[in-house]
Design an enzyme around this catalytic site. Structure first.
Site, PDB file in Angstrom:
ATOM      1  N   ARG A  52      74.979  13.008 140.612  1.00 47.51           N
ATOM      2  CA  ARG A  52      75.925  12.130 140.780  1.00 47.51           C
ATOM      3  C   ARG A  52      77.293  12.420 140.070  1.00 47.51           C
ATOM      4  O   ARG A  52      78.411  12.232 140.367  1.00 47.51           O
ATOM      5  CB  ARG A  52      75.473  10.696 139.980  1.00 47.51           C
ATOM      6  CG  ARG A  52      74.984   9.961 140.930  1.00 47.51           C
ATOM      7  CD  ARG A  52      73.551   9.156 140.311  1.00 47.51           C
ATOM      8  NE  ARG A  52      72.868  10.015 139.768  1.00 47.51           N
ATOM      9  CZ  ARG A  52      71.721  10.414 140.609  1.00 47.51           C
ATOM     10  NH1 ARG A  52      71.642   9.732 141.673  1.00 47.51           N
ATOM     11  NH2 ARG A  52      70.840  11.591 140.259  1.00 47.51           N
ATOM     12  N   THR A  53      77.058  12.986 138.970  1.00 47.81           N
ATOM     13  CA  THR A  53      77.990  13.221 137.980  1.00 47.81           C
ATOM     14  C   THR A  53      79.086  14.365 138.707  1.00 47.81           C
ATOM     15  O   THR A  53      80.370  14.113 138.664  1.00 47.81           O
ATOM     16  CB  THR A  53      77.702  13.737 136.584  1.00 47.81           C
ATOM     17  OG1 THR A  53      76.762  12.916 136.217  1.00 47.81           O
ATOM     18  CG2 THR A  53      78.797  13.770 135.639  1.00 47.81           C
ATOM     19  N   LYS A  81      75.336  37.408 132.672  1.00 45.09           N
ATOM     20  CA  LYS A  81      75.376  38.883 132.141  1.00 45.09           C
ATOM     21  C   LYS A  81      75.894  38.864 130.695  1.00 45.09           C
ATOM     22  O   LYS A  81      76.392  40.008 130.127  1.00 45.09           O
ATOM     23  CB  LYS A  81      76.763  39.493 132.789  1.00 45.09           C
ATOM     24  CG  LYS A  81      76.758  39.524 134.465  1.00 45.09           C
ATOM     25  CD  LYS A  81      77.919  40.206 134.925  1.00 45.09           C
ATOM     26  CE  LYS A  81      78.096  39.748 136.445  1.00 45.09           C
ATOM     27  NZ  LYS A  81      79.493  39.897 136.721  1.00 45.09           N
ATOM     28  N   ARG A 102      79.300  20.188 132.211  1.00 48.31           N
ATOM     29  CA  ARG A 102      77.894  19.815 131.340  1.00 48.31           C
ATOM     30  C   ARG A 102      77.088  20.972 130.972  1.00 48.31           C
ATOM     31  O   ARG A 102      77.222  22.077 131.519  1.00 48.31           O
ATOM     32  CB  ARG A 102      77.243  19.108 132.712  1.00 48.31           C
ATOM     33  CG  ARG A 102      75.653  18.823 132.354  1.00 48.31           C
ATOM     34  CD  ARG A 102      74.763  17.972 133.354  1.00 48.31           C
ATOM     35  NE  ARG A 102      75.175  16.550 133.377  1.00 48.31           N
ATOM     36  CZ  ARG A 102      74.784  15.718 134.090  1.00 48.31           C
ATOM     37  NH1 ARG A 102      73.443  15.855 134.970  1.00 48.31           N
ATOM     38  NH2 ARG A 102      75.165  14.552 134.073  1.00 48.31           N
ATOM     39  N   HIS A 130      76.799  11.273 126.952  1.00 51.49           N
ATOM     40  CA  HIS A 130      76.987  11.247 128.439  1.00 51.49           C
ATOM     41  C   HIS A 130      78.124  10.088 128.607  1.00 51.49           C
ATOM     42  O   HIS A 130      78.091   9.126 129.151  1.00 51.49           O
ATOM     43  CB  HIS A 130      75.935  11.043 129.382  1.00 51.49           C
ATOM     44  CG  HIS A 130      76.030  11.124 130.559  1.00 51.49           C
ATOM     45  ND1 HIS A 130      77.160  11.716 131.283  1.00 51.49           N
ATOM     46  CD2 HIS A 130      75.271  11.088 131.702  1.00 51.49           C
ATOM     47  CE1 HIS A 130      77.126  12.125 132.578  1.00 51.49           C
ATOM     48  NE2 HIS A 130      75.968  11.820 132.794  1.00 51.49           N
TER      49      HIS A 130
HETATM   50  N1   CP Z   1      73.635   9.775 136.068  1.00 50.44           N
HETATM   51  C1   CP Z   1      73.709  11.268 136.085  1.00 50.44           C
HETATM   52  O1   CP Z   1      74.165  11.915 135.170  1.00 50.44           O
HETATM   53  O2   CP Z   1      73.074  11.846 137.271  1.00 50.44           O
HETATM   54  P1   CP Z   1      73.200  13.400 137.442  1.00 50.44           P
HETATM   55  O3   CP Z   1      72.326  13.904 136.868  1.00 50.44           O
HETATM   56  O4   CP Z   1      72.699  13.231 138.899  1.00 50.44           O
HETATM   57  O5   CP Z   1      74.830  13.808 137.332  1.00 50.44           O
END
Ligand code: CP
Length: 305
Positions: A52-53, A81, A102, A130
């Site tokens: 999703r993110t 590397k 991320r 998050h």
């Molecule tokens: N909610 C969320 O962070 O989903 P993903 O890990 O799929 O990005």
């Protein structure tokens, strides 16, 4: 040098900041396709898995007229590397106008924001925060309840490792919430967050059962997945992984306005029969992520919607 405006933590956002971003997301939802970012490049660096993110950020960038570069698997990058995060961020800063990242290390996004000369958006750093998920959660709560103030919010599941619930309680402190935590002892809300709540004068109760009493007092029932990837000992994960499974038959005492949120992915914690109830909101919540991420990209780049 003046640092660019990054978005790495929810802690620094005021009530006004949150309401302004919600208004921008509503504007993005009214008209998702715009050309405000034509000629800009958005880099998406995903050192951990995501559906999703990453996809909602990339969709947001595309719908705003930007182009996207990046990776969804660090194994295809020079980090294999031995290239450091420092060097990777310096390089990507040369290519892109904004970096969405991320990373599995807590604090990685803050570190990147101190190196990059372009805005950095935290798309999740380990078990820490998050914040863009939190903003889409707040947008979803505001849309479904008509307000953020004075709500009963029940957080269920992995409250120890779940970074989304940690960010959510920090953001909600501006809106006089009442929290109800449902978790086994092993996955209870960490003391550091409970201390923060006490300091802010925000009431919370702790429960170990997901029962009619817990469900019936919630405006928002926020379910979470047990974070298998954060456990050192998988035997411990096996003990707690299926403790809470929400089923449609458990929703008889729910308030009519109650909505079920979940950051997704779900594993077993919400049965499929819940999807057909008027309380299920998690797929719409994920859609809301697109509008909120359009708002956040524009905000860090100084563009209005
Ligand atoms: N909610 C969320 O962070 O989903 P993903 O890990 O799929 O990005």
């Amino acid at each position: 040098m003046t640092r660019p405006k990054s978005f790495v933590s929810i802690a620094g956002l005021s009530r006004e900041d949150i309401l302004r971003l919600i208004a921008m997301a509503a504007e993005a939802e009214r008209e998702p396709n715009r050309t405000v970012l034509q000629g800009r490049i958005v880099a998406t660096l995903f050192f951990e898995p995501s559906t999703r993110t990453r996809l909602s950020f990339e969709t947001a960038a595309n719908r705003l007229g930007a182009k996207v570069i990046g990776f969804s698997d660090p194994k295809v990058t020079s980090s294999t590397k031995g290239e450091t995060l420092n060097d990777t961020i310096r390089m990507v800063s040369n290519y892109a106008d904004v970096i969405v990242m991320r990373h599995y290390l807590e604090g990685a996004a803050l570190y990147a924001s101190e190196i990059a000369d372009k805005p950095v958006i935290n798309a999740g750093d380990g078990a820490h925060q998050h914040p863009t998920q939190t903003m889409l959660d707040l947008y979803s709560i505001h849309k479904t309840q008509g307000r953020l103030d004075d709500l009963d919010i029940c957080l269920v599941g992995d409250l120890k490792y779940g970074r989304t619930v940690h960010s959510l309680i920090q953001a909600m402190r501006h809106f006089r919430p009442r929290f109800h935590f449902v978790a086994p002892r092993e996955l209870a809300m960490p003391e550091v967050y409970k201390q923060q709540l006490r300091g802010w004068g925000i009431p919370f109760e702790e429960h170990t059962e997901l029962d009619a009493a817990a469900i019936g007092q919630a405006d928002i029932l926020y379910m979470t997945r047990v974070q298998r990837e954060r456990f050192q000992d998988l035997a411990e994960y096996e003990k707690v992984k299926n403790l809470y499974v929400l089923r449609a038959q458990m929703l008889g005492a729910a308030r009519p306005n109650m909505k079920i949120l979940h950051p997704l992915p779900r594993v077993n914690e919400i049965a499929y029969d819940v999807d057909d109830t008027p309380f299920a909101y998690y797929f719409k919540q994920a859609e809301n992520g697109l509008y909120m991420r359009e708002a956040i990209i524009c905000d860090v780049l100084g563009e209005s919607l």
